[in-house]
Design a protein around this motif. Sequence first.
Motif, PDB file in Angstrom:
ATOM      1  N   LEU A  48      84.618-102.309  25.176  1.00  0.00           N
ATOM      2  CA  LEU A  48      83.132-102.808  25.117  1.00  0.00           C
ATOM      3  C   LEU A  48      82.543-103.555  25.936  1.00  0.00           C
ATOM      4  CD1 LEU A  48      82.665-103.403  21.105  1.00  0.00           C
ATOM      5  CD2 LEU A  48      81.882-101.366  22.524  1.00  0.00           C
ATOM      6  N   GLY A  51      81.063-101.802  28.745  1.00  0.00           N
ATOM      7  CA  GLY A  51      79.647-101.364  28.519  1.00  0.00           C
ATOM      8  C   GLY A  51      78.593-101.955  29.267  1.00  0.00           C
ATOM      9  N   LEU A  52      78.992-103.411  29.545  1.00  0.00           N
ATOM     10  CA  LEU A  52      78.206-104.105  30.356  1.00  0.00           C
ATOM     11  C   LEU A  52      78.121-103.815  31.711  1.00  0.00           C
ATOM     12  CD1 LEU A  52      79.459-107.828  28.694  1.00  0.00           C
ATOM     13  CD2 LEU A  52      77.264-106.634  28.143  1.00  0.00           C
ATOM     14  N   GLY A  57      76.325 -98.562  28.551  1.00  0.00           N
ATOM     15  CA  GLY A  57      75.893 -99.687  27.955  1.00  0.00           C
ATOM     16  C   GLY A  57      74.329 -99.787  27.988  1.00  0.00           C
ATOM     17  N   VAL A  72      69.853 -98.332  24.684  1.00  0.00           N
ATOM     18  CA  VAL A  72      70.439 -99.647  23.941  1.00  0.00           C
ATOM     19  C   VAL A  72      69.597-100.772  24.287  1.00  0.00           C
ATOM     20  CG1 VAL A  72      72.456-101.245  24.183  1.00  0.00           C
ATOM     21  CG2 VAL A  72      72.831 -98.580  24.635  1.00  0.00           C
ATOM     22  N   ALA A  77      73.212-105.748  22.980  1.00  0.00           N
ATOM     23  CA  ALA A  77      74.496-106.041  23.967  1.00  0.00           C
ATOM     24  C   ALA A  77      74.696-107.395  24.218  1.00  0.00           C
ATOM     25  CB  ALA A  77      74.454-104.997  25.102  1.00  0.00           C
ATOM     26  N   TYR A 140      74.256-108.351  33.186  1.00  0.00           N
ATOM     27  CA  TYR A 140      73.793-107.359  32.344  1.00  0.00           C
ATOM     28  C   TYR A 140      72.259-107.874  31.981  1.00  0.00           C
ATOM     29  CZ  TYR A 140      72.812-103.889  28.503  1.00  0.00           C
ATOM     30  OH  TYR A 140      72.452-103.034  27.654  1.00  0.00           O
TER      31      TYR A 140
END
Length: 147
Positions: A48, A51-52, A57, A72, A77, A140
């Motif tokens: 996971l 995903g950043l 992400g 998203v 996140a 992010y």
Amino acid sequence: MTACRASLLPFAFDFAMGTVDPSAPPMPWWAPAYVFGLSVLTEALALLCTGLVSGWGEKVPDWVPLVGGRRVAPLAALIPAALGGLGLVAMWDTMPLAWFGLLDFHEVAFSNGWWMVLARVCISPVMLWGPIVLALAYAYYRRRRAV
């Protein structure tokens, strides 16, 4: 991260890897499943984290049922990443305190210095996971914030 978790798997099968704890109770019958489950969970959490920095992400992949193709929400996140990063820092970055016996932190005893060195080499990389996740969460945020 995988090497670190793999080094802990022998504990599931009651191999002490040089640790000395005469008061330790015997491993329960469910210990192997528990340790393997923790291994799978930490692997999923590490995945996971990617995903950043990857496209999925920002947009859920199209093959995901029900939510595929949707954007998203940044906070969906950022909040887990920040809390997870802080949790990892709190959990692992106190290890040097135990190594040096500071602030009443203590490390488990080892049968010899080689086992201690092996344990410290295997644990050291995981101390970077929390700060790296926090840095990824910040990157992010910078990438996804409104201009």
